[in-house]
Each structure stands twice: as C-alpha cells, then as structure tokens.
Design a protein around this motif. Sequence first.
Motif, PDB file in Angstrom:
ATOM      1  N   VAL A 101      45.237  49.758  37.408  1.00  0.00           N
ATOM      2  CA  VAL A 101      45.785  48.399  37.787  1.00  0.00           C
ATOM      3  C   VAL A 101      45.369  47.429  36.837  1.00  0.00           C
ATOM      4  N   GLY A 102      46.150  46.747  36.214  1.00  0.00           N
ATOM      5  CA  GLY A 102      45.963  45.606  35.265  1.00  0.00           C
ATOM      6  C   GLY A 102      45.442  44.550  35.918  1.00  0.00           C
ATOM      7  N   ALA A 103      44.552  43.792  35.275  1.00  0.00           N
ATOM      8  CA  ALA A 103      43.593  42.754  35.590  1.00  0.00           C
ATOM      9  C   ALA A 103      43.486  41.791  34.826  1.00  0.00           C
ATOM     10  N   ILE A 130      33.835  39.198  36.201  1.00  0.00           N
ATOM     11  CA  ILE A 130      34.837  39.028  37.486  1.00  0.00           C
ATOM     12  C   ILE A 130      36.147  39.157  37.033  1.00  0.00           C
ATOM     13  N   ILE A 131      36.915  39.943  37.787  1.00  0.00           N
ATOM     14  CA  ILE A 131      38.270  40.125  37.630  1.00  0.00           C
ATOM     15  C   ILE A 131      39.073  39.485  38.772  1.00  0.00           C
ATOM     16  N   ASN A 132      40.309  39.336  38.566  1.00  0.00           N
ATOM     17  CA  ASN A 132      41.277  38.839  39.699  1.00  0.00           C
ATOM     18  C   ASN A 132      42.057  39.885  40.516  1.00  0.00           C
ATOM     19  N   SER A 154      39.059  39.971  44.361  1.00  0.00           N
ATOM     20  CA  SER A 154      38.276  39.913  43.116  1.00  0.00           C
ATOM     21  C   SER A 154      37.400  41.075  43.078  1.00  0.00           C
ATOM     22  N   SER A 155      36.861  41.272  42.018  1.00  0.00           N
ATOM     23  CA  SER A 155      35.869  42.380  42.050  1.00  0.00           C
ATOM     24  C   SER A 155      34.927  42.192  40.941  1.00  0.00           C
ATOM     25  N   GLU A 156      33.771  42.642  41.179  1.00  0.00           N
ATOM     26  CA  GLU A 156      32.676  42.335  39.999  1.00  0.00           C
ATOM     27  C   GLU A 156      32.718  43.717  39.096  1.00  0.00           C
ATOM     28  N   VAL A 211      41.891  48.840  35.168  1.00  0.00           N
ATOM     29  CA  VAL A 211      41.150  49.465  36.330  1.00  0.00           C
ATOM     30  C   VAL A 211      41.720  50.873  36.452  1.00  0.00           C
ATOM     31  N   VAL A 212      40.858  51.953  36.152  1.00  0.00           N
ATOM     32  CA  VAL A 212      41.313  53.360  36.442  1.00  0.00           C
ATOM     33  C   VAL A 212      40.647  53.939  37.581  1.00  0.00           C
TER      34      VAL A 212
END
Length: 280
Positions: A122-124, A139-141, A171-173, A269-270
Amino acid sequence: MKSSLRFDAQGGGLLLRLLAYAVLAVCLLVLDSRFSAVQSLRQVAATVLYPLQWVANQPVRLYQHISNLTQSQAGLLEQNRLLLEENGRLKTRLQRDKVNLSELSELKKLYGLQQRGIRDVVGAEVVSNGKDPLSEKLIINKGSSDGLQNGDAVIDKGGLLGQLTQVQPYSSEVTLLSANDSIVPVTVERTGENNLLYGNGTRPELRYFPTSSDLKPNDILLTSGLDSVYPAGIPVATVKEVVRASGTPYYATTLEPFAALRGSRFVLVVSQQTPKTAQP
C-alpha cells in the motif's frame, strides 16, 4: 471759469499727445517694413536682450528637468518592483518544480520495487514526525481502513525503513529500524550468513556478529525473511566499517542504511507474510 479753462487745456494736451504717439507708431511701422536699418536695430536689441531671456527661462527649464527626473525615477522604481515580483515568482516556481521532480523520482523508484516482485503493498505519504520530532517515529496517512496492521514492514525508494507499531483507521505510526526496540533479521548478501540487526536509538548496528565469520566493508545486508514480518531480499544497510572489538568475540561495525530514515516522503507498506501451517 478758470477751472473750465484748465480742464479744456488738459484735455487738449492729452489729445495732442495721443495723436503724436499714433503718428510715431505709424512711422515706426513704415520704417520697419521698408528700411533695413530698423530691422538691424531690432536684431541688435534681440542679441543684447538674449542673456536676460536665457536667465528668465532657466527656472522653467529647471522645473521641467526635475519633473522629468522624478517621473523617470518613479518609472524605474515601478519597473524594479515588477521585476523583483516576477523574479520571486520564478524562483518559487523553480523550487516547486525541483520538489515535484524529486517526488516523481521517488515514486518511480517505489514503483520499480513493486515491479521487482514486492507485492501486497500500500502506497502512503509521510505526513509527520509524530508528537516528538526527536523520536525514531514517523506518521503516514494510511491506516486500518486501507488494510494495514501492526507489524507491517515499511520501505522507501532505498530500502527498509521500519515497521508499523500503531495503526489507526486513517493513519499509522512507523517505528524506524534505528529505534531502540527495533530488531530485523538480516543476511549478508555476499556470504549468506544470517544475523540480527538492532537499533540503538540513532542508527542500526550488528551487535553480535562473531569475529569467526566473514564480514567485510561494503558488504550488503538484506532482510533474511526468517520471520513473518519482512519479506526476504529487501536492502537494509551497507557495512561501512568492521573492527574486531577487543575483549569480545564480536565485530564492532558501522552501518549505513539504504533508506532515508528522516528524508522519505513516500513509502510502501508491505503486508506481513502469513506463516505456512503444516498439513495434517
């Protein structure tokens, strides 16, 4: 009676004077038109009076000169202002184009990773350094609404960046591989020997690589794929220095990560690898 005679005398004198002036004017007109002597006299008078005329005209010329200078200066100032504004716009556009080219290059490299066999990604976009800018967090979106979960690996255009440690709906850390609690199974590309890469809070390191093993500068460390988190073959770091630490059976190493730990804008994100279960 005397006053009446005096008035008549004065009136007659004025009339005679007026007639004399009129005759003189007519004579001068005739002389001016027919005799060159008068014209020469007029030219001499004009020559004599020219300095006075020149002096009288100087204030007017000075005013005109100052007015022209003021208008010219105002025009130059306005042109300079317009040029400065245009220069600022061009500089801003140039800088924006450089950023766009850098982002495009980064996206192309990420796409290249996908084309080389890294699937279920997933691209972020990195949007923040988290609450503490000095911590090894990003932090990603993207979040659980995009199918992400804790433990997923995160890579940038260079290589492994870290893994997800907190996932929210949108969002994710990301905990960087240089963080204190980071452990990544790696393999030396040249020899195939496996080991563990640890974070020390500022950079990754090999803490327990035995001196009896073969390790050299410029060796490349890849993910070994021995766990269910990181797919095998992701570039992790290059060995820059290898020193036999005195008093221990392990090397002291200096590593340089492939990923731009603090400079990445776009990431992939893999998804975690599902461990295979034994068939009954």
